[in-house]
Design a protein around this motif. Structure first.
Motif, PDB file in Angstrom:
ATOM      1  N   LEU A  34      32.695  48.108  42.722  1.00 11.53           N
ATOM      2  CA  LEU A  34      32.264  47.029  43.598  1.00 11.53           C
ATOM      3  C   LEU A  34      31.155  46.168  43.003  1.00 11.53           C
ATOM      4  CD1 LEU A  34      32.327  48.970  46.984  1.00 11.53           C
ATOM      5  CD2 LEU A  34      34.117  47.533  45.972  1.00 11.53           C
ATOM      6  N   ASP A  35      30.359  46.719  42.115  1.00  9.44           N
ATOM      7  CA  ASP A  35      29.271  45.942  41.536  1.00  9.44           C
ATOM      8  C   ASP A  35      29.800  44.766  40.704  1.00  9.44           C
ATOM      9  OD1 ASP A  35      26.184  45.934  41.126  1.00  9.44           O
ATOM     10  OD2 ASP A  35      27.008  45.694  39.112  1.00  9.44           O
ATOM     11  N   PRO A  36      30.674  44.995  39.710  1.00 10.26           N
ATOM     12  CA  PRO A  36      31.200  43.836  38.975  1.00 10.26           C
ATOM     13  C   PRO A  36      32.043  42.911  39.834  1.00 10.26           C
ATOM     14  CG  PRO A  36      32.313  45.854  38.308  1.00 10.26           C
ATOM     15  CD  PRO A  36      31.151  46.260  39.140  1.00 10.26           C
ATOM     16  N   LEU A  37      32.748  43.457  40.825  1.00  9.65           N
ATOM     17  CA  LEU A  37      33.526  42.600  41.719  1.00  9.65           C
ATOM     18  C   LEU A  37      32.614  41.714  42.561  1.00  9.65           C
ATOM     19  CD1 LEU A  37      36.281  45.103  42.910  1.00  9.65           C
ATOM     20  CD2 LEU A  37      36.521  43.255  41.242  1.00  9.65           C
ATOM     21  N   GLY A  38      31.460  42.235  42.959  1.00  7.01           N
ATOM     22  CA  GLY A  38      30.493  41.427  43.690  1.00  7.01           C
ATOM     23  C   GLY A  38      29.934  40.299  42.841  1.00  7.01           C
ATOM     24  N   VAL A  39      29.721  40.568  41.554  1.00 11.46           N
ATOM     25  CA  VAL A  39      29.264  39.519  40.642  1.00 11.46           C
ATOM     26  C   VAL A  39      30.311  38.412  40.559  1.00 11.46           C
ATOM     27  CG1 VAL A  39      28.713  38.981  38.237  1.00 11.46           C
ATOM     28  CG2 VAL A  39      27.792  41.054  39.292  1.00 11.46           C
ATOM     29  N   ALA A  40      31.588  38.803  40.420  1.00 13.40           N
ATOM     30  CA  ALA A  40      32.672  37.814  40.344  1.00 13.40           C
ATOM     31  C   ALA A  40      32.772  37.008  41.632  1.00 13.40           C
ATOM     32  CB  ALA A  40      33.994  38.522  40.061  1.00 13.40           C
ATOM     33  N   ALA A  41      32.572  37.651  42.762  1.00 10.56           N
ATOM     34  CA  ALA A  41      32.633  36.939  44.041  1.00 10.56           C
ATOM     35  C   ALA A  41      31.504  35.915  44.143  1.00 10.56           C
ATOM     36  CB  ALA A  41      32.567  37.934  45.195  1.00 10.56           C
TER      37      ALA A  41
ATOM     38  N   LEU B 235      36.287  29.556  53.085  1.00 11.90           N
ATOM     39  CA  LEU B 235      36.476  30.901  52.534  1.00 11.90           C
ATOM     40  C   LEU B 235      36.737  30.764  51.043  1.00 11.90           C
ATOM     41  CD1 LEU B 235      37.135  34.004  52.628  1.00 11.90           C
ATOM     42  CD2 LEU B 235      39.493  33.348  53.192  1.00 11.90           C
ATOM     43  N   ARG B 236      36.151  31.677  50.268  1.00 10.21           N
ATOM     44  CA  ARG B 236      36.420  31.731  48.839  1.00 10.21           C
ATOM     45  C   ARG B 236      36.638  33.180  48.408  1.00 10.21           C
ATOM     46  NH1 ARG B 236      36.473  27.199  49.994  1.00 10.21           N
ATOM     47  NH2 ARG B 236      35.638  25.372  48.895  1.00 10.21           N
ATOM     48  N   THR B 237      37.524  33.378  47.450  1.00 12.23           N
ATOM     49  CA  THR B 237      37.716  34.672  46.791  1.00 12.23           C
ATOM     50  C   THR B 237      38.012  34.404  45.324  1.00 12.23           C
ATOM     51  OG1 THR B 237      40.129  34.941  46.948  1.00 12.23           O
ATOM     52  CG2 THR B 237      38.846  35.504  48.912  1.00 12.23           C
ATOM     53  N   PRO B 238      37.500  35.226  44.420  1.00  7.48           N
ATOM     54  CA  PRO B 238      37.848  35.033  43.011  1.00  7.48           C
ATOM     55  C   PRO B 238      39.249  35.534  42.664  1.00  7.48           C
ATOM     56  CG  PRO B 238      36.365  36.896  43.236  1.00  7.48           C
ATOM     57  CD  PRO B 238      36.486  36.268  44.602  1.00  7.48           C
ATOM     58  N   TYR B 239      39.775  36.466  43.460  1.00  2.00           N
ATOM     59  CA  TYR B 239      41.034  37.118  43.084  1.00  2.00           C
ATOM     60  C   TYR B 239      42.049  37.109  44.217  1.00  2.00           C
ATOM     61  CZ  TYR B 239      37.861  38.943  39.550  1.00  2.00           C
ATOM     62  OH  TYR B 239      36.917  39.045  38.563  1.00  2.00           O
TER      63      TYR B 239
END
Length: 226
Positions: free
Chosen positions: A96-103, A70-74
């Protein structure tokens, strides 16, 4: 349902947006402001992403989850928590779009992934919300990684109550058997959700994919509640 999603996206595109991080207009969350969200950090269990120097952690050694990692950026705190809750409960899906990029940026290169699939919502909840936040995140992740989005691989077999107020054991029983395969999965699947707390939802969905023939499932979320 499609018409409602289109109207929602049109409204978000036309209305002025103010960034939740810097307060400037132009986006609900500027890509350059992502660094101000609470990072998950590097000292974590590579299997369940729990904080700590040991990897795998003692919990994963005793009872490993069905997903390989499992990975999460935040961390699910601060502005990351606000952005995800606003998407889930206020319908502000532009976060959600920028958060998806970060993920997508934290997916290890050695994970052998053939397709990306989101945690599905039950049809009744999707109708009320108008969109599936996990699917919007997964769409961006798939695009960023150059992989196919397979939102048809899983279905929710029953509506489950919110996980928020439940303890670890009750979270697991709440989602046990709540997912079933809706199509034949490829060998390697990246399973995407918005938030991981105990990992119970991701584990239940991973079991369904493995039972349907997937060889390995890896998990990704925007944030983990530690």
């Amino acid at each position: 349902m499609v018409a409602r999603e289109l109207l929602h996206e049109l409204a978000e595109a036309l209305l002025p947006q103010r960034c939740i991080a810097c307060g400037r207009f132009g986006a609900s969350l500027h890509p350059g402001c992502l660094d101000s969200l609470p990072a998950a950090g590097s000292q974590r269990c590579s299997r369940c992403w729990a904080p700590g120097p040991a990897s795998p952690c003692s919990a994963c050694l005793a009872d490993p989850p069905p997903f390989e990692g499992l990975r999460t950026p935040y961390r699910f705190a601060g502005l990351a928590r606000r952005a995800l809750l606003e998407a889930k409960f206020r319908g502000i899906s532009a976060h959600l779009d920028p958060l998806g990029v970060a993920a997508a940026e934290v997916v290890p290169r050695w994970w052998a992934i053939d397709a990306v699939t989101p945690i599905p919502l039950h049809a009744s909840r999707r109708r009320r919300r108008g969109f599936n936040q996990s699917e919007l995140i997964a769409r961006r992740v798939a695009s960023r990684l150059g992989l196919p989005l397979r939102a048809d691989l899983l279905r929710r077999t029953r509506s489950t109550g919110p996980q928020t107020a439940l303890g670890r054991d009750r979270r697991a029983s709440n989602v046990a058997g709540a997912f079933a395969a809706a199509g034949e999965p490829p060998a390697g699947v990246l399973l995407v959700d918005d938030v991981s707390t105990t990992g119970a939802t991701l584990a239940a969905a991973a079991h369904a994919l493995l039972d349907a023939g997937a060889e390995r499932v890896c998990a990704l979320a925007v944030a983990r509640e530690d």
